[in-house]
Structure formats: C-alpha cells, structure tokens
Design a protein around this motif. Structure first.
Motif, PDB file in Angstrom:
ATOM      1  N   PRO A  77      33.523  39.379  34.998  1.00  0.00           N
ATOM      2  CA  PRO A  77      33.039  39.142  36.361  1.00  0.00           C
ATOM      3  C   PRO A  77      33.285  40.310  37.315  1.00  0.00           C
ATOM      4  O   PRO A  77      34.220  41.096  37.136  1.00  0.00           O
ATOM      5  CB  PRO A  77      33.830  37.913  36.816  1.00  0.00           C
ATOM      6  CG  PRO A  77      34.394  37.305  35.579  1.00  0.00           C
ATOM      7  CD  PRO A  77      34.595  38.439  34.624  1.00  0.00           C
ATOM      8  N   VAL A  78      32.445  40.368  38.349  1.00  0.00           N
ATOM      9  CA  VAL A  78      32.629  41.356  39.411  1.00  0.00           C
ATOM     10  C   VAL A  78      33.742  40.914  40.352  1.00  0.00           C
ATOM     11  O   VAL A  78      34.547  41.719  40.806  1.00  0.00           O
ATOM     12  CB  VAL A  78      31.306  41.554  40.189  1.00  0.00           C
ATOM     13  CG1 VAL A  78      31.531  42.410  41.436  1.00  0.00           C
ATOM     14  CG2 VAL A  78      30.254  42.186  39.290  1.00  0.00           C
ATOM     15  N   GLU A  79      33.789  39.596  40.652  1.00  0.00           N
ATOM     16  CA  GLU A  79      34.765  39.081  41.602  1.00  0.00           C
ATOM     17  C   GLU A  79      36.028  38.602  40.888  1.00  0.00           C
ATOM     18  O   GLU A  79      36.021  38.344  39.688  1.00  0.00           O
ATOM     19  CB  GLU A  79      34.187  37.883  42.377  1.00  0.00           C
ATOM     20  CG  GLU A  79      32.849  38.130  43.024  1.00  0.00           C
ATOM     21  CD  GLU A  79      31.685  37.878  42.075  1.00  0.00           C
ATOM     22  OE1 GLU A  79      30.552  38.238  42.437  1.00  0.00           O
ATOM     23  OE2 GLU A  79      31.912  37.320  40.970  1.00  0.00           O
ATOM     24  N   GLN A  80      37.109  38.453  41.665  1.00  0.00           N
ATOM     25  CA  GLN A  80      38.309  37.855  41.099  1.00  0.00           C
ATOM     26  C   GLN A  80      38.052  36.379  40.853  1.00  0.00           C
ATOM     27  O   GLN A  80      37.431  35.683  41.659  1.00  0.00           O
ATOM     28  CB  GLN A  80      39.513  38.015  42.025  1.00  0.00           C
ATOM     29  CG  GLN A  80      40.803  37.500  41.392  1.00  0.00           C
ATOM     30  CD  GLN A  80      42.029  37.692  42.266  1.00  0.00           C
ATOM     31  OE1 GLN A  80      41.928  37.778  43.490  1.00  0.00           O
ATOM     32  NE2 GLN A  80      43.199  37.757  41.646  1.00  0.00           N
ATOM     33  N   VAL A  81      38.539  35.885  39.708  1.00  0.00           N
ATOM     34  CA  VAL A  81      38.370  34.480  39.353  1.00  0.00           C
ATOM     35  C   VAL A  81      39.728  33.853  39.077  1.00  0.00           C
ATOM     36  O   VAL A  81      40.738  34.555  38.900  1.00  0.00           O
ATOM     37  CB  VAL A  81      37.448  34.319  38.121  1.00  0.00           C
ATOM     38  CG1 VAL A  81      36.040  34.782  38.441  1.00  0.00           C
ATOM     39  CG2 VAL A  81      38.005  35.068  36.909  1.00  0.00           C
ATOM     40  N   ALA A  82      39.739  32.520  39.058  1.00  0.00           N
ATOM     41  CA  ALA A  82      40.966  31.771  38.798  1.00  0.00           C
ATOM     42  C   ALA A  82      40.739  30.814  37.638  1.00  0.00           C
ATOM     43  O   ALA A  82      39.672  30.217  37.506  1.00  0.00           O
ATOM     44  CB  ALA A  82      41.398  31.009  40.042  1.00  0.00           C
TER      45      ALA A  82
END
Length: 460
Positions: A390-395
């Motif tokens: 992913p480009v964004e931070q994920v949880a």
C-alpha cells in the motif's frame, strides 16, 4: 462463484501440488512490525471473522484421492492451534532483537503441519530496536495456498487505512509491466529466436546440463542448511529518481542492477576468483495481465484475469561478472539489468516452460514435475521476488503497521532477495543460509553498491 463447491473436495492446481511434495516444500513468511503492543484478542477476531472466511483454502487441508491426485478438503479451524505466542527466556530487556532473530531462524526451519490448514500466525510481544517496533506479527503461509499476488491480496483484505478506515487502500501506479509484455505474440524473427534460446536455456537448467558454479552464495551441497537468517534495508522510492531519469530506465532496472552489484561485491570479498563465476538469479514473475490487486472474491472467479492460484513464471537472469571496467562504472550493472529485462518482451519461453511442466506431470506424475522445478531452482544461485504494498499506512486489527516485509523459505538456494513497497519506500530483504552466507556482510555490500550507483549517477 467460488472455485469450491460446498463441502466437496477441490482439485489442487498443478503448481500448488509441486510446491508441497517430497521434492519441494515452500512457504512464505510475512513480517508486520507494529507500532503498539499486541492485543491478541483483536488479532484473533480479525483472523476468525475476516481472514479464514476469505477463501476455503484457509480452512482446508491437502489430501490425496484414490488415484493419488491432490485435493483441498475443508475442515473445522481451531484458531488457537494456528496462533503461536513465544515466551523468551530473558526478561527485563529494553529490546529483544537477538531473541527475535533466533526465533525467526527457528520457525523458518520448521515445516507446517499437514493435518490442519496450512498457515499460522506468530505474535511476538517483545519490542525490537529494528524500526522501533513495539511487537511483531509473523504470518506463515504455505506457498501451495497461492502465490505472492493472491496471498498478499488476502492479507491486505484484513487491514485498514490508518488515516481513514472507510477509504480503500491504494497502490503505486504503474505502466505496462514485464508480466504483461511476455503475453504478446512475437513480432519479429528476432523474437522467435529469443523465445527458442530462452526456452532451451530453461530446459537445460532443469535437466542439470547448465549449472551455476559453486561460489560464496552457492554451496555445492544443496542440502547444506544451518538455519535461516534475514537482514533488510529500507530505501525511499524517491531516491531512485535521479538514476532512472538520467539513464532512462525503470526503478526495477535500477534496483536489480544494485542487487546484482551488491551480490558480486560480496562474492569478491569472500573469494576474488568468484567475480568471474557463472552465477544466475531466478526472478519470480506474476503471470497475470494486471498488477493492481483485486478483491479475493474477484480472484476466485473462474475466468478472472486476476484469478487465484500460483500463476508465476521463472525468469533466469545472469548476474553480470565483476570486472575493473564495471567496478569503475557501476551504472553498467543497471544498464545491463535494463537490457536483460527488456529482452523479456520478445520471449515466450516462460509460458512455454509451463507446458513442459504440464507434460511431465501427465507422463511421469507430480513428483517428477516438482523435481524439475527443484532442479531448475537448485541449479541457479539466488531467487528474487517482488510484491507491491500500500501507499498509505495501514493497521492490522487496529495495530498500526510501521513497516513490513516478506520472504520465502524452502527453495533450494542459499539466498533469497525479496522486495516490497510500502508508504513510499522499498523494503529489500536478504534471507540466507546462515552457515554459508553472512547476511550482515551481504547487507553491507548492498549498501556499498547503492552508494556506488547513486554517486555515479550524481556525476553525470
């Protein structure tokens, strides 16, 4: 509709069968470095409510029918049997990097039990200095469950964006990829000769006629195993811009050239004569026409272009030999990597090799086809695999992920290099046979190669 009929065993695909035999037993480990301490109840809830129901393979075991053909049989899943929570002997330490490395080596050497679904999750509730992780979750999946594309897509179905969980995660944009290029029909006489040459090369490697030289990264004895060790480095995608723009190549070309130079520098440091050895890397290529992930439901559609399974090809890339000329001009490694990869557009050798495997399977059985795959890999020196993140931070289960990487365990090589993009960075991992390769020295040589290439580009 799912490829599984309800409660009915489903045939295992040929490549998945090859990866779970006496000749080959390969699994993937995905390591999530978490920002906060682990809450096992939240992770177990996501595994039970989201991950297991995604695909019936995650609740199935591999069996054989009366004719010896492998099938997936669905069984009840006891989550507690799949969750491992280690207890380290030392107490009161601020960081547990050494204990973490020892544990990773331990689970890397253990096979997955065949009497329950072929995956497990290790929750390591100890902080590590590496990337300042408060805890680490290691997902171990048998390669027969799927390839990097499908398994990563499944894991990413279990995460949510940190900035806004209601918005879908996104991935780096890409132009036409090599995996789509190899599907094109030959356009010239040159391309037909290229296909024939590459196809012959692949067959000879699987038949022991062409074998890499013994070297500091390739022991003579393929069973030479002394434990699993991994080192990794994080690079910004922006750091590649100057090289790729000045040389008019891609980030992949630059990175492969960098990896090749780092490997040769390590080999030379261990044995000067090895700078001239015949050394080949196998690159794992996604055979699908697309790069972007689809939902697991779409992957399970029978005729989907993103269909589930082990849909990958082996590509043999000769690692350029080290010489005074290309040491003084390290950009030659990038240009050579670009030249080799461009050649893929004119070759149908990879899909043709799949036809040979199918013939071996039908004529001599699954074990014979698996042994051909084994020899193809064993006769080379390293494996390189790349997955997009992913480009964004994920949880994961409300645990923000600082960084993550993956590796493959089980292929008959002493060196596996993996690449994963996440949050604008590339994570390059080096998984090695600890008794044969010094992973820390290898990482140092890669860092040297990186500096050599970046510095040379700055001077243009």
């Amino acid at each position: 509709m799912s490829e599984f009929e309800k409660d009915a065993p489903m045939a295992v695909s040929p490549m998945s069968s090859y990866l779970n035999t006496s000749a080959l037993n390969v699994f993937i480990m995905v390591v999530f470095e978490l920002e906060i301490p682990i809450d096992e109840s939240k992770i177990m809830q996501v595994l039970g409510d989201v991950f297991v129901p995604l695909n019936k393979r995650f609740s199935s075991i591999m069996i054989e029918d009366k004719k010896g053909r492998k099938q997936w049989k669905q069984v009840d899943v006891n989550l507690k049997e799949h969750i491992k929570i280690p207890i380290f002997a030392k107490k009161g330490l601020k960081f547990y990097d050494e204990e973490f490395d020892e544990y990773m080596s331990k689970i890397g050497g253990e096979k997955l039990a065949q009497d329950k679904p072929l995956w497990e999750v290790h929750l390591i509730k100890y902080p590590t200095r590496k990337n300042n992780a408060a805890g680490t979750s290691v997902v171990k999946l048998h390669h027969s469950l799927g390839d990097g594309y499908t398994l990563m897509g499944s894991l990413l179905s279990c995460v949510k964006r940190v900035d806004d969980p209601s918005i879908p995660i996104t991935f780096p944009s890409s132009h036409a990829t090599t995996s789509s290029s190899i599907k094109r029909l030959p356009q010239s006489i040159f391309s037909m000769f290229k296909s024939a040459s590459d196809f012959g090369w692949n067959i000879l490697r699987g038949s022991n006629f062409i074998v890499d030289d013994q070297s500091p990264i390739r022991p003579e004895n393929k069973e030479f195993k002394h434990g699993f060790g991994i080192s990794n480095v994080t690079l910004s995608l922006d750091s590649f811009k100057e090289v790729k723009n000045k040389l008019k190549v891609t980030t992949n070309d630059t990175l492969v050239g960098m990896i090749f130079l780092g490997i040769r520098l390590y080999m030379e440091a261990k044995s000067y004569e090895s700078r001239k050895t015949q050394t080949t890397a196998i690159v794992m290529l996604n055979a699908r026409k697309i790069r972007a992930y689809k939902s697991v439901q779409e992957m399970l559609q029978t005729n989907s272009e993103s269909s589930w399974g082990n849909r990958f090809h082996f590509l043999h890339l000769p690692i350029p030999k080290l010489s005074d000329a290309n040491t003084s001009n390290p950009l030659d490694f990038v240009l050579e990597a670009h030249k080799i990869i461009i050649g893929l557009r004119y070759s149908l050798a990879l899909p043709l090799s799949g036809v040979i495997l199918g013939m071996l399977d039908k004529l001599q059985g699954t074990e014979a086809a698996a042994k051909h795959v084994y020899k193809t890999v064993a006769n080379s020196s390293a494996i390189i695999s790349h997955v997009v993140g992913p480009v964004e931070q994920v949880a994961f289960a409300n645990h923000p992920i600082k960084g993550f990487y993956f590796t493959a365990i089980g292929p008959p090589t002493s060196l596996t290099v993996t690449i994963l993009s996440y949050m604008g960075n590339l994570r390059i991992g080096f998984a090695v046979d600890k008794g044969w390769i010094d992973e820390h020295h290898l990482l140092s040589c890669f860092e040297t190669a990186k500096e050599m290439i970046f510095n040379a580009a700055n001077k243009i």
